[in-house]
Design an enzyme around this catalytic site. Structure first.
Site, PDB file in Angstrom:
ATOM      1  N   GLY A   1     -13.013  -3.472   0.000  1.00 17.63           N
ATOM      2  CA  GLY A   1     -14.390  -2.973   0.092  1.00 17.63           C
ATOM      3  C   GLY A   1     -14.725  -1.996  -1.018  1.00 17.63           C
TER       4      GLY A   1
ATOM      5  N   LYS B   1     -19.753 -15.516   1.618  1.00 20.20           N
ATOM      6  CA  LYS B   1     -21.202 -15.302   1.688  1.00 20.20           C
ATOM      7  C   LYS B   1     -21.811 -14.775   0.405  1.00 20.20           C
ATOM      8  CE  LYS B   1     -21.794 -14.654   6.597  1.00 20.20           C
ATOM      9  NZ  LYS B   1     -21.990 -13.695   7.663  1.00 20.20           N
TER      10      LYS B   1
ATOM     11  N   GLY C   1     -10.048  -8.253  -0.927  1.00 22.20           N
ATOM     12  CA  GLY C   1      -8.887  -8.370  -0.058  1.00 22.20           C
ATOM     13  C   GLY C   1      -8.324  -9.775   0.002  1.00 22.20           C
TER      14      GLY C   1
ATOM     15  N   ARG D   1       0.815  -1.219   0.000  1.00 18.03           N
ATOM     16  CA  ARG D   1       0.000   0.000   0.000  1.00 18.03           C
ATOM     17  C   ARG D   1       0.847   1.267   0.000  1.00 18.03           C
ATOM     18  NH1 ARG D   1      -5.094  -1.937   3.744  1.00 18.03           N
ATOM     19  NH2 ARG D   1      -6.363  -2.536   1.969  1.00 18.03           N
TER      20      ARG D   1
HETATM   21  P1  ADP Z   1     -12.648 -11.276  -0.785  1.00 15.32           P
HETATM   22  O1  ADP Z   1     -11.995 -10.635   0.408  1.00 15.32           O
HETATM   23  O2  ADP Z   1     -11.656 -11.677  -1.836  1.00 15.32           O
HETATM   24  O3  ADP Z   1     -13.769 -10.436  -1.322  1.00 15.32           O
HETATM   25  P2  ADP Z   1     -14.390 -12.856   0.894  1.00 15.32           P
HETATM   26  O4  ADP Z   1     -14.036 -12.020   2.051  1.00 15.32           O
HETATM   27  O5  ADP Z   1     -15.750 -12.746   0.338  1.00 15.32           O
HETATM   28  O6  ADP Z   1     -13.300 -12.667  -0.291  1.00 15.32           O
HETATM   29  O7  ADP Z   1     -14.222 -14.398   1.286  1.00 15.32           O
HETATM   30  C1  ADP Z   1     -13.024 -14.938   1.730  1.00 15.32           C
HETATM   31  C2  ADP Z   1     -13.257 -16.040   2.723  1.00 15.32           C
HETATM   32  O8  ADP Z   1     -14.156 -17.022   2.237  1.00 15.32           O
HETATM   33  C3  ADP Z   1     -11.976 -16.771   3.050  1.00 15.32           C
HETATM   34  O9  ADP Z   1     -11.628 -16.512   4.386  1.00 15.32           O
HETATM   35  C4  ADP Z   1     -12.310 -18.228   2.815  1.00 15.32           C
HETATM   36  O10 ADP Z   1     -11.799 -19.078   3.832  1.00 15.32           O
HETATM   37  C5  ADP Z   1     -13.824 -18.248   2.842  1.00 15.32           C
HETATM   38  N1  ADP Z   1     -14.370 -19.390   2.111  1.00 15.32           N
HETATM   39  C6  ADP Z   1     -14.169 -19.708   0.817  1.00 15.32           C
HETATM   40  N2  ADP Z   1     -14.787 -20.860   0.506  1.00 15.32           N
HETATM   41  C7  ADP Z   1     -15.394 -21.304   1.629  1.00 15.32           C
HETATM   42  C8  ADP Z   1     -16.188 -22.459   1.951  1.00 15.32           C
HETATM   43  N3  ADP Z   1     -16.466 -23.388   1.035  1.00 15.32           N
HETATM   44  N4  ADP Z   1     -16.648 -22.561   3.220  1.00 15.32           N
HETATM   45  C9  ADP Z   1     -16.358 -21.628   4.143  1.00 15.32           C
HETATM   46  N5  ADP Z   1     -15.626 -20.524   3.890  1.00 15.32           N
HETATM   47  C10 ADP Z   1     -15.136 -20.354   2.652  1.00 15.32           C
HETATM   48 MG    MG Z   2     -12.607 -10.535   2.518  1.00 17.65          MG
END
Ligand code: ADP
Ligand code: MG
Length: 406
Positions: free
Chosen positions: A385, A209, A362, A42
């Protein structure tokens, strides 16, 4: 989508030389227990903006937040370690730090700067007005500069005094208010993918989610040619289809929504065909690969399976634009990282073939970094975000407040 914003590159030398240029940066870097910076991405990603200004004789005053001190000084959240790192990176420059943001000490430090100097002010979130976008605070910030540059894409989705507030006030004062080079790069890549993608345009969405990403799905579906789903959100789709999901993370209150998305998306929405399952979300578990129709009652889905990776690789093989947000599985645990790794490699190969590949989010960015594939992506966004809100089609307040390109 809004048009291009005026940038640092559009400023004349007269607007820069000898001027107090207030630059909002995102220096919210990760620290270890001893307060050492573990990843300075960063900071290094702002160097092009800082160099452009300093080479033309600006006096660069940096505004940044760190952590969540909630409006009062918290010593562990001081930006001092960041100033020390910045001094190493800007070898030969005078880089000062002052433990004040807009008070007497800050004003005094600004007043004693020479052309080509850098001053980092203390954490903006030590002040109670910052997160309320308090206009009196924004006025005090505005008084410190002749020009405002926002290079903090990662903070642009927040309307705070140091992002939208100060920009609005300085514009009202007729001062130049522009995007930094990192901010411009983020907007060009993310905006370009949404507005004029080279086709086929393939989006990959994963993570934990469906509820957190529903607006992204809705916003992307009309624009993409394919939307590949992974992560825990696939489970909610499985259950909506009537498949058994065992003990997997499922959002039961989103089943109707999942059904509706599936029925309206035609063949755009692509779901995993197999899964890696285990009893717990922990290392050292026995794991099993199963078809999505055969998820055992006492197991949870923790990654996409190898047939899914192959299928997604095939879809990615002729992509013109790839946008990826959210890991395919629990990549933090080695047993459940193969899906994310396989898809990351397929995206890197798409870059090699000439596709524009963009990583937002992230955890996705962290996964790509851990795999050492960062340099093989066209763009890895620095804003988690902020990139999500941008992909949802929302206007980011920190961006909206900047002048449009001439
Ligand atoms: P990003 O930060 O890239 O937007 P998210 O915050 O939405 O991604 O999601 C990341 C999290 O999702 C990780 O910590 C990962 O462990 C979790 N994750 C991915 N697949 C699964 C799964 N099948 N069951 C539970 N958690 C999951
Ligand atoms: Mg995340």
């Amino acid at each position: 989508m809004s048009g291009r914003k005026k940038t640092v590159a559009d400023l004349t030398e007269a607007e820069i030389r000898g001027r107090r240029v207030l630059v909002r940066v995102d220096y919210n870097v990760p620290l270890d227990d001893d307060g050492r910076i573990t990843d300075d991405t960063r900071i290094t990603t702002t160097l092009p903006t800082l160099d452009a200004l300093l080479q033309q004789g600006a006096r660069v005053i940096l505004l940044a937040h760190f952590g969540r001190p909630k409006g009062k000084p918290v010593p562990e959240m001081s930006l001092k370690p960041v100033a020390d790192r910045l001094r190493e990176l800007l070898e030969g420059r005078r880089v000062e730090f002052v433990d004040d943001t807009v008070g007497h000490a800050a004003r005094h430090a600004v007043g004693t700067m020479y052309d080509g100097d850098v001053l980092l002010l203390e954490n903006t979130r030590f002040l109670p007005g910052e997160e309320k976008n308090d206009s009196a605070l924004a006025e005090e910030m505005a008084a410190l500069g002749d020009v405002f540059v926002n290079d903090a894409f990662g903070a642009a989705h927040r309307a705070h005094s140091s992002t939208a507030g100060v920009a609005t006030i300085m514009r009202g004062q007729g001062k130049p208010v522009v995007a930094g080079l990192l901010m411009d790069r983020e907007l060009q890549y993310l905006g370009g993918a949404l507005d004029e993608p080279r086709r086929p345009f393939v989006a990959i969405l994963g993570g934990s989610k469906i509820s957190g990403k529903i607006d992204v799905i809705r916003s992307l579906l009309p624009k993409v040619d394919r939307l590949l789903i992974g992560g825990a959100m696939a489970n909610t789709f499985f259950k909506a289809m009537g498949l058994a999901t065992g003990t997997s993370l499922v959002e039961d209150d989103r089943l109707d929504m999942a059904r509706e998305l599936q029925s309206t998306s035609g063949d755009k929405l692509v779901l995993p065909v197999d899964a890696i399952v285990a009893e717990k979300m922990e290392a050292g578990q026995p794991v099993q690969t199963v078809d999505r129709e055969a998820i055992p009652a006492d197991r949870m889905v923790l990654d996409v399976g190898p047939r899914t990776v192959e299928e997604y690789r095939r879809v990615l093989s002729d992509a013109g634009t790839v946008l990826w947000n959210g890991p395919m599985g629990v990549f933090e645990v080695p047993e459940f990282a193969a899906g994310t790794k396989g898809v990351a490699e397929a995206v890197a190969e798409a870059t090699d073939r000439g596709a524009t590949t963009i990583i937002g989010g992230g955890d996705s960015a962290a996964a790509v970094g851990e795999l050492g594939l960062e340099s093989r992506m066209s763009h890895v966004s620095t804003g988690g975000g902020a990139s999500l809100e941008f992909l949802e089609g929302k206007e980011l307040p920190g961006v909206a407040a900047l002048q449009d390109a001439p």
